[in-house]
Design an enzyme around this catalytic site. Structure first.
Site, short mmCIF file in Angstrom:
data_model
loop_
_atom_site.label_atom_id
_atom_site.label_comp_id
_atom_site.label_asym_id
_atom_site.label_seq_id
_atom_site.Cartn_x
_atom_site.Cartn_y
_atom_site.Cartn_z
N CYS A 69 0.81 -1.22 0.00
CA CYS A 69 0.00 0.00 0.00
C CYS A 69 0.84 1.26 0.00
O CYS A 69 0.31 2.37 -0.15
CB CYS A 69 -0.96 0.01 1.20
SG CYS A 69 -0.12 0.12 2.78
N CYS A 138 -2.72 -0.45 8.84
CA CYS A 138 -2.13 0.84 9.22
C CYS A 138 -1.68 0.85 10.68
O CYS A 138 -0.69 1.47 11.03
CB CYS A 138 -3.14 1.96 8.99
SG CYS A 138 -3.63 2.15 7.26
#
Length: 166
Positions: A69, A138
């Site tokens: 990502c 994340c």
């Protein structure tokens, strides 16, 4: 006659500018992804951004990257003689969730012992920020980042690929 043509042109241009854009049906039906207000707060007002002196013996540095990502996080912690984290700094390149996770986590570790900091789970961070499942990665970066920082206290700073979190 030229003035009449210019007037029509101005009216036509105004009509185009003032008309709402026509979007394809699939764009109209797509659900909007909105960040929770906690994520927005930490993204717009990140805490503890910056760097510590990486040459200091009581500073550990961890670098975690997620090639899939594009998120990259550098985390540094400063530990006192009693093993308590007295400062934490981060630099994150990534989405709002990655920045917010780093910001919140650095707030959480300050004042904790290294052992207490290692007990923080990425799911705790995700829950506090109300991150959707698609954004859990994340918060995982921080968990590994703390481990690397602690290891970095005895070794030169090191980098670990994000894929090792799986």
């Amino acid at each position: 006659m030229a003035a009449a043509g210019a007037g029509r042109l101005r009216r036509a241009a105004s009509a185009l500018l003032l008309r709402p854009p026509r979007l394809p049906a699939r764009e109209l039906s797509a659900p909007a992804r909105l960040y929770h207000k906690k994520v927005v707060d930490h993204y717009e007002n990140p805490r503890n951004v910056g760097s510590l002196d990486k040459t200091s013996k009581n500073v550990g540095t961890g670098l975690v990257g997620a090639p899939a990502c594009g998120d990259v996080m550098k985390l540094q912690i400063q530990v006192d003689e009693q093993g308590r984290i007295v400062d934490a700094r981060f630099k994150t390149f990534g989405c709002g969730s990655a920045i917010a996770s780093s910001s919140l986590a650095t707030e959480w570790v300050k004042g904790k012992t290294v052992e207490e900091a290692l007990t923080i789970k990425n799911t705790d961070i995700a829950k506090e920020l109300c991150l959707p499942p698609v954004k859990l990665h994340c918060s995982k970066a921080f968990t590994l980042g703390v481990c690397i920082c602690v290891y970095g206290m005895t070794q030169p700073s090191c980098a670990v690929p994000f894929s090792s979190l799986s």
